[in-house]
Design a protein around this motif. Structure first.
Motif, PDB file in Angstrom:
ATOM      1  N   ASP A  67      67.196 -18.543  36.554  1.00 14.77           N
ATOM      2  CA  ASP A  67      67.695 -17.586  37.523  1.00 14.77           C
ATOM      3  C   ASP A  67      66.576 -16.630  37.867  1.00 14.77           C
ATOM      4  OD1 ASP A  67      68.270 -16.803  34.680  1.00 14.77           O
ATOM      5  OD2 ASP A  67      68.804 -14.882  35.563  1.00 14.77           O
ATOM      6  N   ILE A 103      69.758 -19.497  41.775  1.00 11.41           N
ATOM      7  CA  ILE A 103      70.602 -18.405  41.295  1.00 11.41           C
ATOM      8  C   ILE A 103      69.861 -17.083  41.420  1.00 11.41           C
ATOM      9  CG2 ILE A 103      71.873 -17.442  39.347  1.00 11.41           C
ATOM     10  CD1 ILE A 103      72.263 -20.231  38.285  1.00 11.41           C
ATOM     11  N   ARG A 105      70.041 -12.898  40.999  1.00 15.91           N
ATOM     12  CA  ARG A 105      70.785 -11.843  40.315  1.00 15.91           C
ATOM     13  C   ARG A 105      70.665 -10.523  41.052  1.00 15.91           C
ATOM     14  NH1 ARG A 105      68.479  -8.849  35.168  1.00 15.91           N
ATOM     15  NH2 ARG A 105      68.704  -6.898  36.296  1.00 15.91           N
ATOM     16  N   LYS A 144      72.983 -19.118  45.350  1.00 16.55           N
ATOM     17  CA  LYS A 144      74.134 -18.477  44.731  1.00 16.55           C
ATOM     18  C   LYS A 144      73.714 -17.061  44.328  1.00 16.55           C
ATOM     19  CE  LYS A 144      75.173 -22.945  42.642  1.00 16.55           C
ATOM     20  NZ  LYS A 144      75.148 -23.690  41.355  1.00 16.55           N
ATOM     21  N   VAL A 146      74.672 -13.903  41.614  1.00 17.04           N
ATOM     22  CA  VAL A 146      75.428 -13.450  40.449  1.00 17.04           C
ATOM     23  C   VAL A 146      75.204 -11.953  40.284  1.00 17.04           C
ATOM     24  CG1 VAL A 146      75.499 -15.654  39.237  1.00 17.04           C
ATOM     25  CG2 VAL A 146      73.541 -14.152  38.889  1.00 17.04           C
ATOM     26  N   GLU A 148      75.346  -8.689  37.944  1.00 17.88           N
ATOM     27  CA  GLU A 148      75.359  -8.269  36.550  1.00 17.88           C
ATOM     28  C   GLU A 148      75.909  -6.844  36.450  1.00 17.88           C
ATOM     29  OE1 GLU A 148      72.652  -8.274  32.517  1.00 17.88           O
ATOM     30  OE2 GLU A 148      71.622  -8.366  34.443  1.00 17.88           O
ATOM     31  N   SER A 174      79.487 -14.732  42.223  1.00 20.16           N
ATOM     32  CA  SER A 174      80.206 -14.729  40.949  1.00 20.16           C
ATOM     33  C   SER A 174      79.559 -13.713  40.013  1.00 20.16           C
ATOM     34  CB  SER A 174      80.208 -16.132  40.333  1.00 20.16           C
ATOM     35  OG  SER A 174      78.889 -16.594  40.128  1.00 20.16           O
ATOM     36  N   LEU A 176      77.421 -12.419  36.668  1.00 23.46           N
ATOM     37  CA  LEU A 176      76.492 -12.653  35.576  1.00 23.46           C
ATOM     38  C   LEU A 176      77.095 -11.906  34.384  1.00 23.46           C
ATOM     39  CD1 LEU A 176      72.600 -12.300  35.541  1.00 23.46           C
ATOM     40  CD2 LEU A 176      74.076 -12.006  33.561  1.00 23.46           C
ATOM     41  N   GLY A 214      79.189 -17.111  36.921  1.00 27.65           N
ATOM     42  CA  GLY A 214      78.153 -17.994  37.434  1.00 27.65           C
ATOM     43  C   GLY A 214      76.991 -18.181  36.485  1.00 27.65           C
TER      44      GLY A 214
END
Length: 290
Positions: A67, A103, A105, A144, A146, A148, A174, A176, A214
């Motif tokens: 990621d 991915i 973040r 995607k 994610v 956090e 989604s 993290l 995710g």
């Protein structure tokens, strides 16, 4: 079996050294930070030669990138929204050129304090709007996203975390789910809205997040905050999390399907010294449960 990555931002050394050392231990890849001075930041990886060299580093080593953590922290999202979003777009552009992971973040990037002139509901609405737009921007590039959540940034109450990701309602957006942060958020640390801690702790939080995770960052927690005001990422065995309960819950109750367990030793002193022991701990539960 899931693959295991190590967070680059936790270990301040050049990426070629980190990749070589992690590979020697047995890691499958790196969770790549965009944070200076050793991260994949647009200001650092700013020529085609540097981009090619970074791609070659991972290709030649056989290591993957699990990621990419976008460096947006220098901009308070609520006070410097345009700059925050522009930095996001810059980082996405670099990630697309590197093509090392799909991915991305993101964080809310503002302390858990409601600014004067806003209500908490307005803060939540702000992030629904922007995370939705950011997810759509990422989807157009094949990424995607994610998010956090953590005690150090706003919107960290379990109930509000789940509601926010549901309201964003984008197929590529989604959570993290960092076990250390989740443990502390379940305890109620630095909540804006009172009365939302979980009696069932992190295990209850994992169950609440079913079908919304995710990526998982795995690390222990002793229930404290560090000097920066966020969770102390304690090495396995130095905290309170029962991974023999939590890992099966991720797999069989939360329906966690991603390929990675990402070890995050963020802000732990001398993280490199415990990186091998952490790998062995995760490899053991990976073999036992995955």
């Amino acid at each position: 079996m899931k693959k295991i990555s190590l967070s680059s931002w936790a270990i301040p050394q050049p990426l070629d050294q980190l990749v070589a050392g992690a590979k020697k231990i047995g890691y499958d890849g790196i969770s790549l930070g965009g944070f200076p001075p050793f991260g994949a930041h647009p200001d650092l990886v700013d020529t085609q030669e540097k981009k090619d060299a970074l791609v070659k580093l991972f290709r030649d080593s056989g290591m993957e990138v699990a990621d990419y953590a976008l460096d947006m922290w220098k901009y308070d999202s609520l006070k410097m929204t345009e700059e925050w979003r522009a930095e996001y777009t810059r980082a996405l552009k670099l990630a697309k050129e590197l093509n090392l992971t799909d991915i991305m973040r993101v964080d809310t990037c503002t302390p858990p304090v409601v600014p004067m002139g806003m209500t908490y509901q307005e803060v939540k609405d702000f992030f629904v709007k922007h995370f939705k737009e950011m997810a759509q921007e990422a989807a157009a590039l094949g990424f995607k996203v994610v998010w956090e959540f953590e005690p150090g940034f706003i919107i960290n109450e379990p109930k509000n975390v789940i509601e926010l990701v549901d309201r964003v309602n984008e197929p590529n957006f989604s959570l993290l789910f960092d076990t250390c942060h989740a443990y502390n958020c379940a305890l109620g640390l630095r909540h804006v809205e009172e009365g939302l801690k979980l009696e069932g702790g992190i295990l209850e939080f994992v169950r609440m997040a079913k079908d919304r995770i995710g990526l998982v960052h795995v690390i222990d927690s002793d229930g404290t905050l560090n000097e920066t005001g966020t969770s102390t990422h304690a090495p396995f065995g130095e905290g309170n999390i029962n991974f023999d309960e939590v890992i099966p819950a991720f797999l069989h109750e939360a329906n966690y399907k991603a390929d990675w367990w990402a070890i995050d030793l963020c802000e732990w002193p001398n993280a490199w010294e415990v990186a091998e022991d952490c790998y062995k701990f995760v490899a053991a539960f990976n073999k036992k449960y995955s």
